[in-house]
Scaffold this motif. Structure first.
Motif, short mmCIF file in Angstrom:
data_model
loop_
_atom_site.label_atom_id
_atom_site.label_comp_id
_atom_site.label_asym_id
_atom_site.label_seq_id
_atom_site.Cartn_x
_atom_site.Cartn_y
_atom_site.Cartn_z
N GLU A 6 0.81 -1.22 0.00
CA GLU A 6 0.00 0.00 0.00
C GLU A 6 0.84 1.27 0.00
N THR A 44 6.65 -9.18 -7.78
CA THR A 44 6.27 -8.51 -9.03
C THR A 44 4.78 -8.69 -9.30
N ARG A 45 4.25 -9.86 -8.99
CA ARG A 45 2.82 -10.10 -9.23
C ARG A 45 1.95 -9.22 -8.32
N LYS A 46 2.32 -9.15 -7.03
CA LYS A 46 1.53 -8.38 -6.07
C LYS A 46 1.57 -6.89 -6.39
N ALA A 48 2.24 -5.52 -9.33
CA ALA A 48 1.54 -5.29 -10.60
C ALA A 48 0.03 -5.22 -10.39
N THR A 49 -0.48 -6.12 -9.59
CA THR A 49 -1.93 -6.11 -9.30
C THR A 49 -2.33 -4.84 -8.57
N HIS A 50 -1.51 -4.43 -7.61
CA HIS A 50 -1.82 -3.22 -6.83
C HIS A 50 -1.80 -1.97 -7.71
N GLY A 52 -2.08 -1.89 -11.00
CA GLY A 52 -2.91 -2.03 -12.18
C GLY A 52 -2.12 -2.02 -13.47
N SER A 54 0.92 -4.40 -16.03
CA SER A 54 1.30 -5.77 -16.34
C SER A 54 2.48 -6.20 -15.48
N ARG A 55 2.56 -7.52 -15.24
CA ARG A 55 3.63 -8.03 -14.40
C ARG A 55 4.99 -7.83 -15.07
#
Length: 498
Positions: A6, A44-46, A48-50, A52, A54-55
């Motif tokens: 966050e 990297t995945r987390k 990227a999701t946060h 918005g 691409s990974r």
């Protein structure tokens, strides 16, 4: 330690590609010192999701930061701030310009600038701390308080720990106060007549807000507890200081148009004088004549180690006009911030509603821990231990004061934890306190306790609650020596004055 995802965000006005924005965001976090060496970044995945994105965009940004030694990779553990990352700059950040808001106009009422004095946070590091109201680690029952706190964290007390009481309080604590604490002061009260507060000062604030308006008048002792005077000043009511004598507040000196009388009859603050029974009756009669209310702050009644305390003023009240303020913060430790109000049900109802609108209720875990500490007898044992220690310290201090020919202006006949002192008239005790602090001695100047523009400058308070007995004599010697030096200097200046 992992950095929470966050804390990462892209500025909506940022320039450049998403990859460069992510690189810049992380680099700035490291350079500013927000991200410390060895801290783990989100995967990297987390991230990227946060964000918005691409990974692969985050992966490329991390790869560039790896190449520049901002980050390091630890196998399958993830990405971390590198030990070789650039060190944050040592220069001070650029100054922010002045607010566009005119705060002298925007602030409708000021609460700063009062008389309440702040004690040094490192008071325990001073050799001779003659200051009032601090917990002495040598006397406090750490072990049993810890056990009570752990007990209150148990599954059995899950409801007391987690429940939002809204405007109610822990029933166990209320029951103990009603059945054990108040009867010792000669007071009988139902649960509906008791309200838990965040210490005595919060109780006084609630009382002031409920009872006083800009058209009403309050009478308070002079000298008095300086925080009370600040509270009354902020309420904008009319305030009349009444100079105390050896028996406390003289009833005949209270103005006839007074609505609320504030008094500390057990140990007057700060003189420690105790109001005798005949004056307590006179004060109740005076209040009845004026149809005024009395707020009794039962200050230090537990510290009556020389003889049993007199019954509380509230216990003599047949009209319901006395509101009683008690506190566990003084007998346990100041940081507890736990006190209580006792009064007629209509008053407590309004105080309860006001408390609920400001803070709802004191924390349930604190209330339940205190309830256990009280009900298991630990509090009574602590009071007996403190009383014995304070008795010994008082005798040592009294001998040291007499040996140095210092003047006592007030000392509690029943006990207490301090002496109210008076220096020669040429000695300003604010300056005295500053000089003594440089020598490892802490005292309290008496200025803040008095009302009005021309306050006496020669009074000061010496407390023995926070200093071991074996340091008292030497500390008093230092105080006396400084007073003699200042008195001599003051007389010399007076003689040479043109």
């Amino acid at each position: 330690m992992a950095l929470p995802v966050e804390t990462f965000f892209l500025h909506p006005d940022a320039q450049g590609t998403l990859q460069s924005q992510i690189q810049q965001m992380i680099a700035q976090g490291i350079l500013s010192g927000r991200f410390q060496r060895g801290e783990k970044l989100p995967s990297t995945r987390k991230l990227a999701t946060h964000l918005g994105v691409s990974r692969i965009t985050v992966t490329i940004a991390y790869t560039e930061l790896l190449a520049n030694d901002y980050l390091t990779s630890r196998g399958r553990s993830g990405y971390f701030v590198s030990d070789n990352a650039p060190v944050p700059p040592a220069f001070a950040p650029s100054e922010v310009g002045p607010d566009a808001v005119d705060w002298t106009r925007a602030i409708g009422q000021k609460f700063s600038g009062g008389d309440t004095v702040r004690k040094p946070p490192d008071w325990g590091g001073y050799r001779y701390p003659f200051i009032y109201g601090q917990a002495d680690p040598a006397l406090f029952d750490h072990a049993n308080w810890r056990l009570c706190a752990l007990k209150a964290l148990g599954q059995k007390d899950f409801t007391a720990l987690t429940t939002d009481y809204y405007d109610q309080d822990d029933p166990q604590l209320i029951e103990f106060i009603a059945r054990h604490t108040l009867p010792r002061r000669g007071i009988t009260a139902r649960p509906e007549q008791i309200l838990i507060t965040l210490g005595a000062q919060n109780a006084l604030w609630l009382t002031t807000q409920v009872l006083l308006t800009q058209r009403r008048r309050a009478a308070l002792e002079d000298p008095c507890y300086h925080a009370l005077r600040d509270i009354l000043s902020q309420s904008r009511c009319h305030v009349t200081p009444v100079r105390v004598d050896a028996d406390g507040m003289p009833p005949d000196a209270i103005p006839p148009d007074t609505d609320v009388i504030f008094t500390t009859p057990s140990h007057q603050c700060p003189t420690t004088n105790t109001m005798p029974m005949h004056r307590r009756h006179d004060l109740l009669e005076r209040a009845a004549e004026m149809d005024a209310l009395i707020v009794e702050d039962d200050y230090e009644f537990e510290m009556s180690f020389l003889k049993s305390p007199s019954p509380a003023l509230k216990s003599l009240d047949a009209d319901g006009r006395v509101i009683y303020v008690g506190s566990f913060s003084k007998s346990l430790f100041p940081g507890l911030r736990l006190g209580y109000l006792v009064g007629s049900e209509p008053f407590i109802r309004e105080a309860r509603a006001l408390r609920a609108s400001v803070l709802r209720h004191p924390p349930g875990h604190v209330q339940r821990t205190a309830a256990y500490f009280l009900s298991l007898g630990h509090h009574d044992a602590l009071i007996r231990r403190m009383g014995a220690a304070l008795h010994d310290r008082r005798e040592v201090m009294a001998k040291a004061i007499a040996a140095n020919d210092l003047q006592i202006a007030g000392q509690g006949a029943y006990g207490g934890s301090s002496f109210w002192m008076r220096a020669p008239d040429t000695v300003d005790t604010q300056e005295l306190a500053r000089r003594l602090q440089a020598k490892g001695v802490l005292i309290e100047s008496g200025h803040a306790f008095f009302s009005g523009p021309t306050r006496p400058k020669s009074y000061y308070r010496l407390a023995y609650s926070s200093i071991p007995a074996n340091r008292i004599t030497k500390g008093i010697d230092v105080v006396a020596g400084e007073i003699r030096d200042m008195a001599h200097l003051g007389l010399s200046e007076a003689i040479n004055w043109p």
